[in-house]
Design an enzyme around this catalytic site. Sequence first.
Site: not given
Length: 1189
Positions: A30, A113, A63
Amino acid sequence: MPITRSTDGNQAAAHVAYALSEVCFLFPITPATQMGELADLWSDQGRPNIFGQPVSLTAMQSETGAAGAVHGAACVGSLVSTFTSSQGLLLMIPDLYKISGELLPSVFHVSSRAVGSQALTIYVDHMDVMATRSTGVAIMNSQSVQECADLALISHLSSIRGSLPFLHFFDGFRTSHEIMKIQLPTDDEIRSMVPYDCVQQFRDRALNPTHPVLRGTIEQSDVFFQCQESSQKYYNAIPAIVEQVMADFKVKFGREYHCFSYVGAPDAELVIALMGSGSQTIEEALPCLLAQGMKVGCIKVHLFRPWSAEHFIAAVPKTCRRIAVLDRTKEFGSSGEPLYLDVLCSFANRPGSPIIIGGRYGVGGKEFTPACVKAVFDNLAAETPKNHFTVNIFDDVCNSSITIGPEFDAIPTGTSQCMFWGLGADGTVGANHDAIKIIGDNTPLYVQGYFAYDAHKSGGLTISHLRFGQKPIQSQYLILNADYIACHCTPYVGKYRLLKNIKNGGIFVLNSSWKTTDMEAVLPGQLKRDIAQKRVRFYNIDASSIAESVGLGRRINTVMQAVFFQLSGVLPFEEAVGLLKAAVTKTYKIKGDAVVDMNIKAIQAAREALIEIPVPASWATAPIEPPPKIPGATAFVNDLLQPCTLLEGDSLPVSKFEPGANNPLGLTKFEKRGVAIQVPIWNKDKCTQCCECSSMCPHAAIRPFLLTEEEAAAAPFQTIKGKAKSAPHLFRIQVSSLDCTGCEVCTHACKFGALKMAPLVTVPHEAANWDYAIKLPNRGHLWPRNTIMGSQFSQPLLEFSGCCEGCSETAYVKLITQIMGERMLIANASGCSSVWGGTWGMIPYTTNSDGFGPAWANSLYEDNAEFGFGMAKANTVRRARLLSLVKAVLASTEPLVKDDLRAALADWVATFDKADQSVAHHKKIAPMLQRDNCGASPNINVREMFNNRDMFVKISHWIVGGDGWAYDINYGGLDHVIAQGHDVNVLVLDTEMYSNTGGQKSKATNLGAIAKFASGGCQRNKKDLGLMAMSYGDIFVASISMQANPHHAIRAMMEAEAYPGTSVILAYAPCKEHGFPMSGAIEESKLAIETGYWPLYRYDPRKSPAMQMDSKVTTTNVEQLRRFLMNENRFAALTRSAPATAERLHAALAENKAKGLENLARMASVNRLQAGLATTTATPTPTTDAKSS
């Protein structure tokens, strides 16, 4: 012709990335996940890229894996991209260095973020991107949804031309999830801009055995420096390349960009430079400020790396005297934030340079409004401007903040602004997504939609902010003056000031069951005043009843959406209804025709149910009730939590917060959200006192209580005589009606009909009943805690969490806290369990009457196993040291401690490994140490014994996380921890998908299940984590289902905790993402066991045979399995969309499940004689290291 569409920043970037990529690799995080989901969906639909073929997309295990795959794809000459954010981007940093060093074109799209530090937040700042600035990747910033598409294209083209990787980033949530009407380039337009000669040069440099080269050598000190510097020419060329691509883009599309774009007065004296969506707010505010005679402007930084001082200086007006540089990040220990330092260096040693100051804005998603813009300019114009300032906080510690003046309206005239107060999972946000797209795509109006949430997984506050008007909208902040406000959740009326931001003459719509005649009595005074004083048109509709009547339950979204179109007049109502029906058909088709029909019926019923409420003149002077005091509240609750609950957290000063990360426990009991429509009511005449309702409750909102005769006589409720060990007392099942979410799991757990749901509004007395019951002494000591019934009399040390209604995860953790919560230490992976378990201000973990309770911490998604192992290992060492200290004290010939303390210490040594006795020892010894002032003893062993007294308790170490953590991102670390054999307990909450990010495929996803990144059905078998752990031979492994067999679950938990080594518990956790009503989680779990979908077993190396098969079912077939599969939309949806594929995959799933069950049964039937003949057993050898934690 460009495509005009209402979309968000993620989709805008993904649209371009898909067109220009041959392969994509990603991992969900997210707020970047949606980009990958869209690319996967388009690929599954067969959508071609500009080269005429679908993009090959692979979801990786982390990732790190995604970045490695991007590196590999780029090495062989493929056009490749990925999507990430926050910690995910940080995991890619080593590969960014490699990809940059090897001059490989590729694009990393980042929804920027904040990076987790003292806490985690999902909201924007640029901390993640700033961490990459030394990697060599070129960095491009988009500052609006339109720019997400435009600069994504410019980034891809510049990367190809410049032979360098690009990181294209934009503000997470504020831009990534904001819906705007924009223009998207067509594939033909993109194709016409691609420099195919550069693409071919890239392919010619690729690794290929027909033209082989070698990369990744080891260089010595004599050549490394020179070789690195040889690449500098590529970086020197990038600004000019980007400017040329931007010029070509302008010719093609008419929109103008530069590396540094200036807006404002041509003779500006004061200039703000920044990246991020805040530039849009500045641009919106500039006309107002210029009209006041201010000579101001703004430089929007697009190309951040490579930094070009030449281009930046050229963008600054010659008249500029002062520059304020705003960074959307905090860099501790630096002389300034990154952008500020770059601007400062650009003017270094230049005569006549402007004064340059730096400030921080928008960190962690903090609002940045037109008043903030003016405050920055006012500070810049001051005789002595404050440097290193902060915007829109009150810093009374370091005094960095600047004063913010009154807000002013900078929004273009004629813009309509609408706010919708919703309840998480009631469909409000999804409906408003549809509404703003309907307006944008079917009218000439410009639109904007932004959606704010609290941190509850479900049942929390959502506020949708929609704007539409004749002129482009640049307002990157929440609505301050609303034309239309709707409250979709009745309890909000008494909790929030709903109409604080409504305009005079605005419209207010309330969803409630109240009649016109009720309003005088039920509405609070402040709301009445706001309605009357602002001349608000007030409407009411009982949307909940309509939704219930058509079968939608609590999902009132389509009803309220129809009301909005009826009252707003933005479209002719009949036309709007037609578009609404088309939207619900598209949205809900995957759930079946019945769900579509329900929503259409709700739309049709809405029109006649809307009632306008007359407003009495007396409401203008209605008395205002003071905010209620919270009984028993701590300073933390009064000073911090309550203002945040009232949506006033932005006003809290810095001094109210403690540095670091420690938070008090037991905060959720103060929330009293009252979000349930219906709550369970106890029928004493039908109750058997089995307590299974309490054990199954995900929120600990229904519990058994034991009362004395005197307590029962004073109680406001009825009781019955207790049974068995409860016989000396009276018994009561009590619900906390204001903490209940109305999931109905408890009523399904009760086999005897002793619980019945009743509307919350009809049972106001239940709140008082709970207040009395919860103050009673806990009498859990009367029952052993190793049974479901007995455990429920022990206080749950996890209560009222923010999980989804009916969540299965919390029931497991709650039960463990009832068994051993007073000595638990939890390392929790990021995911659902960290959100419902560790959100600031909503901490559900609590303490018992002694002040003991679970200590809990979250490190990262990718290292939780190692994090928990580190805790356990360190505590083992500390406790071993305490043992040696105590032994030294006892062995001393001198009387170092009093006789009673000596005896207590000797008892502790004798029962050192007895976990169940250690708490009692601690409670006895710790006060004695305090009594005798042992902390000031002249003997160092006594002093250190006192200082380490918290180690008298044998801590129970738990490593907790979901399947995405255990099966994917941290599997390597988890495997390593398991291999150590240390005394730790691993709890895997297996939802068989990434539930926290919206239902993406993990390696726990079963064959044939539809999930994001597996929209055509998962094509691979589920990883068998249990068998992998068993392969070490000395690991306790259990597969349990609390909802299907709680007695088996508690037995497995007790055995796992008692096992002197590593234990792994695989806990089946049904989730709303599975696509069935969570009220039926118990029935569905039982079906999973009965059909062979989920096995129950315990593998205990101390026993022979080690495998204990606890499921009665030992095989399965596709017909048997379909009884389970067709109840869940994750499987059933595939039978509707691709019947042949579903049949093939479901048959393969049945075959795989049958093989697994037969293998377990075979392991369980090993001849005991054969097992006894083995020269060694798999039982771990007890060591001080494994036994003393």
